[in-house]
Design a protein around this motif. Structure first.
Motif, mmCIF file in Angstrom:
data_model
loop_
_atom_site.group_PDB
_atom_site.id
_atom_site.type_symbol
_atom_site.label_atom_id
_atom_site.label_comp_id
_atom_site.label_asym_id
_atom_site.label_seq_id
_atom_site.Cartn_x
_atom_site.Cartn_y
_atom_site.Cartn_z
ATOM 1 N N VAL A 124 22.830 35.171 36.239
ATOM 2 C CA VAL A 124 23.206 36.550 35.937
ATOM 3 C C VAL A 124 24.267 37.031 36.915
ATOM 4 O O VAL A 124 25.269 37.648 36.517
ATOM 5 C CB VAL A 124 21.970 37.476 35.961
ATOM 6 N N ASP A 125 24.079 36.749 38.201
ATOM 7 C CA ASP A 125 25.064 37.157 39.209
ATOM 8 C C ASP A 125 26.417 36.505 38.951
ATOM 9 O O ASP A 125 27.462 37.155 39.060
ATOM 10 C CB ASP A 125 24.573 36.809 40.614
ATOM 11 N N ALA A 126 26.418 35.219 38.617
ATOM 12 C CA ALA A 126 27.672 34.512 38.338
ATOM 13 C C ALA A 126 28.370 35.114 37.127
ATOM 14 O O ALA A 126 29.583 35.369 37.153
ATOM 15 C CB ALA A 126 27.398 33.023 38.110
ATOM 16 N N ILE A 127 27.619 35.373 36.075
ATOM 17 C CA ILE A 127 28.196 35.941 34.849
ATOM 18 C C ILE A 127 28.753 37.328 35.115
ATOM 19 O O ILE A 127 29.858 37.669 34.673
ATOM 20 C CB ILE A 127 27.144 35.937 33.723
ATOM 21 N N ASN A 128 28.012 38.139 35.867
ATOM 22 C CA ASN A 128 28.490 39.484 36.207
ATOM 23 C C ASN A 128 29.763 39.443 37.041
ATOM 24 O O ASN A 128 30.561 40.380 37.004
ATOM 25 C CB ASN A 128 27.409 40.275 36.924
ATOM 26 N N ALA A 129 29.961 38.354 37.771
ATOM 27 C CA ALA A 129 31.174 38.180 38.575
ATOM 28 C C ALA A 129 32.312 37.575 37.754
ATOM 29 O O ALA A 129 33.416 37.368 38.258
ATOM 30 C CB ALA A 129 30.879 37.296 39.787
ATOM 31 N N GLY A 130 32.042 37.275 36.471
ATOM 32 C CA GLY A 130 33.069 36.720 35.593
ATOM 33 C C GLY A 130 33.137 35.210 35.609
ATOM 34 O O GLY A 130 34.089 34.630 35.096
ATOM 35 N N ASP A 131 32.128 34.551 36.188
ATOM 36 C CA ASP A 131 32.092 33.091 36.254
ATOM 37 C C ASP A 131 31.123 32.542 35.210
ATOM 38 O O ASP A 131 30.163 33.204 34.834
ATOM 39 C CB ASP A 131 31.626 32.631 37.639
ATOM 40 N N VAL A 132 31.377 31.326 34.784
ATOM 41 C CA VAL A 132 30.487 30.644 33.843
ATOM 42 C C VAL A 132 29.720 29.592 34.639
ATOM 43 O O VAL A 132 30.333 28.733 35.271
ATOM 44 C CB VAL A 132 31.289 29.981 32.702
ATOM 45 N N PRO A 133 28.384 29.651 34.625
ATOM 46 C CA PRO A 133 27.601 28.734 35.459
ATOM 47 C C PRO A 133 27.440 27.319 34.887
ATOM 48 O O PRO A 133 26.609 26.566 35.356
ATOM 49 C CB PRO A 133 26.237 29.444 35.546
ATOM 50 N N PHE A 134 28.237 26.956 33.877
ATOM 51 C CA PHE A 134 28.225 25.611 33.313
ATOM 52 C C PHE A 134 29.590 25.358 32.688
ATOM 53 O O PHE A 134 30.399 26.266 32.553
ATOM 54 C CB PHE A 134 27.098 25.433 32.279
ATOM 55 N N VAL A 135 29.856 24.118 32.340
ATOM 56 C CA VAL A 135 31.156 23.748 31.791
ATOM 57 C C VAL A 135 31.191 24.025 30.290
ATOM 58 O O VAL A 135 30.383 23.496 29.529
ATOM 59 C CB VAL A 135 31.460 22.255 32.044
ATOM 60 N N GLU A 136 32.097 24.891 29.896
ATOM 61 C CA GLU A 136 32.326 25.189 28.482
ATOM 62 C C GLU A 136 33.782 25.628 28.359
ATOM 63 O O GLU A 136 34.137 26.719 28.794
ATOM 64 C CB GLU A 136 31.389 26.292 27.995
ATOM 65 N N PRO A 137 34.649 24.767 27.799
ATOM 66 C CA PRO A 137 36.079 25.081 27.722
ATOM 67 C C PRO A 137 36.348 26.457 27.116
ATOM 68 O O PRO A 137 35.757 26.831 26.107
ATOM 69 C CB PRO A 137 36.643 23.964 26.837
ATOM 70 N N GLU A 138 37.215 27.201 27.780
ATOM 71 C CA GLU A 138 37.722 28.504 27.348
ATOM 72 C C GLU A 138 36.703 29.643 27.402
ATOM 73 O O GLU A 138 37.066 30.793 27.203
ATOM 74 C CB GLU A 138 38.341 28.423 25.946
ATOM 75 N N LEU A 139 35.444 29.356 27.668
ATOM 76 C CA LEU A 139 34.439 30.418 27.737
ATOM 77 C C LEU A 139 34.713 31.349 28.910
ATOM 78 O O LEU A 139 34.477 32.552 28.814
ATOM 79 C CB LEU A 139 33.025 29.825 27.836
ATOM 80 N N GLY A 140 35.243 30.817 29.995
ATOM 81 C CA GLY A 140 35.548 31.655 31.161
ATOM 82 C C GLY A 140 36.474 32.810 30.833
ATOM 83 O O GLY A 140 36.305 33.912 31.370
ATOM 84 N N ASP A 141 37.427 32.590 29.953
ATOM 85 C CA ASP A 141 38.349 33.666 29.553
ATOM 86 C C ASP A 141 37.594 34.803 28.874
ATOM 87 O O ASP A 141 37.856 35.969 29.134
ATOM 88 C CB ASP A 141 39.414 33.127 28.591
ATOM 89 N N PHE A 142 36.646 34.473 28.024
ATOM 90 C CA PHE A 142 35.842 35.495 27.345
ATOM 91 C C PHE A 142 34.954 36.245 28.327
ATOM 92 O O PHE A 142 34.840 37.459 28.282
ATOM 93 C CB PHE A 142 34.972 34.879 26.248
ATOM 94 N N VAL A 143 34.320 35.511 29.234
ATOM 95 C CA VAL A 143 33.394 36.113 30.188
ATOM 96 C C VAL A 143 34.147 37.028 31.156
ATOM 97 O O VAL A 143 33.656 38.104 31.496
ATOM 98 C CB VAL A 143 32.587 35.033 30.933
ATOM 99 N N GLU A 144 35.335 36.634 31.568
ATOM 100 C CA GLU A 144 36.125 37.494 32.467
ATOM 101 C C GLU A 144 36.460 38.829 31.826
ATOM 102 O O GLU A 144 36.482 39.855 32.490
ATOM 103 C CB GLU A 144 37.414 36.782 32.870
ATOM 104 N N ARG A 145 36.728 38.815 30.515
ATOM 105 C CA ARG A 145 37.050 40.068 29.811
ATOM 106 C C ARG A 145 35.817 40.915 29.675
ATOM 107 O O ARG A 145 35.800 42.070 29.660
ATOM 108 C CB ARG A 145 37.637 39.789 28.422
#
Length: 61
Positions: free
Chosen positions: A40-61
């Motif tokens: 939860v902390d990682a996601i709230n910081a805009g990070d993805v806690p596992f490898v998933e291509p392009e998901l980081g861009d969505f989570v950052e937004r």
């Protein structure tokens, strides 16, 4: 047309987090719930806690 404006996603793992990110990207208010506080902390910081291509861009937004 749907009147749904918010959803809760229970579990922010390999299925829940991408689902939550896509729903949010499409204008819904998303409440993500997970028992893993580090995830939860990682996601709230805009990070993805596992490898998933392009998901980081969505989570950052």
């Amino acid at each position: 047309m749907s009147n749904i404006s918010s959803v809760a996603v229970i579990g922010l793992g390999y299925i829940g987090l991408p689902t939550a990110a896509i729903l949010a990207d499409n204008g819904l208010r998303v409440y993500g719930v997970d028992v893993n506080q580090q995830a939860v902390d990682a996601i709230n910081a805009g990070d993805v806690p596992f490898v998933e291509p392009e998901l980081g861009d969505f989570v950052e937004r």
